[in-house]
Design an enzyme around this catalytic site. Structure first.
Site, short mmCIF file in Angstrom:
data_model
loop_
_atom_site.label_atom_id
_atom_site.label_comp_id
_atom_site.label_asym_id
_atom_site.label_seq_id
_atom_site.Cartn_x
_atom_site.Cartn_y
_atom_site.Cartn_z
N THR A 132 0.82 -1.22 0.00
CA THR A 132 0.00 0.00 0.00
C THR A 132 0.85 1.27 0.00
O THR A 132 1.88 1.34 0.66
CB THR A 132 -0.92 -0.01 1.24
N PHE A 162 0.74 2.34 6.02
CA PHE A 162 -0.08 1.32 6.70
C PHE A 162 0.63 -0.04 6.74
O PHE A 162 -0.03 -1.09 6.65
CB PHE A 162 -1.44 1.12 5.99
N GLU A 250 -3.69 -15.28 2.37
CA GLU A 250 -3.75 -14.10 3.24
C GLU A 250 -5.19 -13.83 3.66
O GLU A 250 -5.48 -13.55 4.82
CB GLU A 250 -3.17 -12.89 2.50
N HIS A 346 -23.01 -6.46 27.38
CA HIS A 346 -22.21 -6.07 28.55
C HIS A 346 -22.69 -4.75 29.16
O HIS A 346 -22.19 -4.35 30.21
CB HIS A 346 -20.74 -5.87 28.17
N GLY A 347 -23.59 -4.05 28.48
CA GLY A 347 -24.00 -2.74 28.97
C GLY A 347 -22.79 -1.80 29.03
O GLY A 347 -21.86 -1.92 28.22
N THR A 373 -10.39 -4.75 0.78
CA THR A 373 -11.62 -4.38 1.49
C THR A 373 -12.74 -5.38 1.14
O THR A 373 -12.67 -6.08 0.13
CB THR A 373 -12.11 -2.96 1.10
N GLU A 375 -15.52 -4.72 0.01
CA GLU A 375 -16.13 -4.36 -1.29
C GLU A 375 -15.33 -5.02 -2.42
O GLU A 375 -15.91 -5.56 -3.37
CB GLU A 375 -16.15 -2.83 -1.46
#
Ligand SMILES: Cc1cc2nc3c(=O)[nH]c(=O)nc-3n(C[C@H](O)[C@H](O)[C@H](O)COP(=O)(O)OP(=O)(O)OC[C@H]3O[C@@H](n4cnc5c(N)ncnc54)[C@H](O)[C@@H]3O)c2cc1C
Length: 385
Positions: A132, A162, A250, A346-347, A373, A375
């Site tokens: 990337t 990233f 992957e 868990h509130g 992604t 998409e």
């Protein structure tokens, strides 16, 4: 306690079951006690990598001649799963073990394999893969990093972002254009030993929503001179084919990570709602809680059976890109849905950092984004229609 009870798949041989048990005990005893500190520091220290290597949990699938344990993807799958069950989602060994090492094993020359793989197996070298760029994520053809031949060397220039393990890594597979005019056919992969070159620089260890012990970073290559045999594969221009060959594995790994978190989320939530009282009874006794968890358990069971099927297909060499994309997209979507539902049960405590479900909520979100992604996964699946 296990939240899910699915039949043991055929690929789970006795030695894989033993490794699963050993991994869990190792992660719980040796890594979990330090994990909060690593979250604060934004990185997992090198000693943790080396200790994991000593325990035989780095590159377990590599042949023994290259320093591995001679296992298969089954071994990597259970290590990945137990890492997730221990809650160590930021520890970047999955990428190192089951993505970086296989590129070198599958496409490297004998000399490259002997030079790098044993060091990856001990943790002396930490691997990363730099695809990337600021201007190229989903559309990898837009990569602008170049590698220009210069006698017996290549000169690499460009910037990446990233990149998982970006601060720790000293063996980085870099996607670069060797022929910018040739599109996908002009892309090649280079293995850069960062300690041996000049012009390589690490940028920021990026602050993120989750995976906070993961040193996701920027990397800069300023006319970095690497020997010609840093090229992965026999000739230039193979990069895209190499990426396409490895991406199903992957993507399946991301699905395995998703599944582990789903199971862990169910475990901690079932325990919590049995304990927590409201209106004079355990939260578990409300029909809404039972229905929510019954739905989650049903979907999780379907997901685990599908994951096990995909792992079996991959081991048999039959996992196609469409099915791997289905696993990545559907399990990570399900992960986010179930983790969100579990947090709700868990509130307010679910929102507190000291409860594991809150960290799962943070860590889950990126799973729908990286490794392609969701998409992009749907685009790939749609090609098979
Ligand atoms: C924590 C983390 C770790 C990462 N680790 C690594 C790593 O180790 N190595 C590495 O190389 N990369 C890594 N990445 C990068 C990751 O793979 C990319 O972020 C991802 O591929 C998406 O690219 P992008 O961020 O540029 O988004 P973009 O490509 O800009 O996408 C933006 C939006 O547009 C959508 N979109 C794009 N194209 C299409 C299309 N054709 N049709 C429909 N929708 C589309 C996307 O789905 C998304 O919703 C990591 C990212 C993160 C967040």
């Amino acid at each position: 306690m296990t939240a899910l009870d699915v039949p043991r798949p055929d690929w789970m041989s006795e030695d894989v079951v033993l490794l699963e048990d050993q991994s869990r005990r190792f992660f719980d005893a040796e890594m979990v006690p330090h994990y909060d500190g690593w979250i604060d520091e934004g990185i997992v220290p090198r000693w943790a990598w080396e200790k994991t290597g000593e325990a035989g949990l780095l590159c377990a699938a590599l042949p023994e001649e290259y320093g591995g344990a001679g296992g298969s993807f089954a071994h990597e799958a259970v290590i990945t799963y137990q890492l997730g069950m221990a809650g160590l989602d930021s520890f970047g060994i999955v990428l190192h073990n089951a993505i970086v090492a296989p590129y070198i094993l599958h496409f490297g020359s004998e000399d490259q394999k002997k030079r790098w793989l044993p060091k990856l197996a001990t943790g002396e070298m930490i691997g990363a893969i730099a695809m990337t760029e600021p201007g190229a994520g989903s559309d990898l053809q837009g990569v602008r990093t170049t590698a220009t031949k210069d006698g017996n060397h290549y000169r690499i220039s460009g910037s990446k972002t990233f990149i998982t393990n970006g601060q720790n890594a000293n063996l980085i597979i870099v996607v670069a254009k060797t022929d910018p005019a040739a599109g996908a056919r002009g892309t090649s992969l280079f293995v850069v030993e960062t300690d041996a070159v000049e012009g390589f620089r690490r940028g920021r260890n990026l602050k993120k929503l989750g995976l906070k012990a993961q040193d996701t970073s920027e990397l800069f290559f300023d006319d970095v001179r690497v020997p010609a045999d840093a090229l992965l594969g026999a000739e230039e221009g193979q990069g895209f084919v190499q990426l396409m060959t490895e991406l199903p594995q992957e993507r399946l790994l991301v699905a395995v990570q998703a599944m582990a978190m789903i199971e862990r989320a169910l475990e901690v939530t079932i325990a919590y709602v049995k304990e927590r009282q409201a209106f004079g009874k355990a939260v578990m006794e409300f029909q809404n809680t039972q229905f929510a968890l019954a739905e989650a358990k049903t979907e999780a069971t379907i997901a685990k059976v599908f994951m096990n099927h995909c792992i079996g297909q991959l081991i048999a060499g039959r996992l196609d890109s469409t099915t791997a994309s289905m696993a990545k997209y559907w399990l990570t979507d399900l992960q986010c849905k179930i983790v969100d539902q579990c947090l709700q049960l868990h509130g307010g405590y679910g929102y507190m950092a000291e409860y594991p479900i809150s960290r799962m909520y943070q860590d889950a979100r990126v799973q729908r984004i990286y490794a392609g992604t969701n998409e992009i996964m749907k685009l790939l699946i749609a090609r098979s229609l």
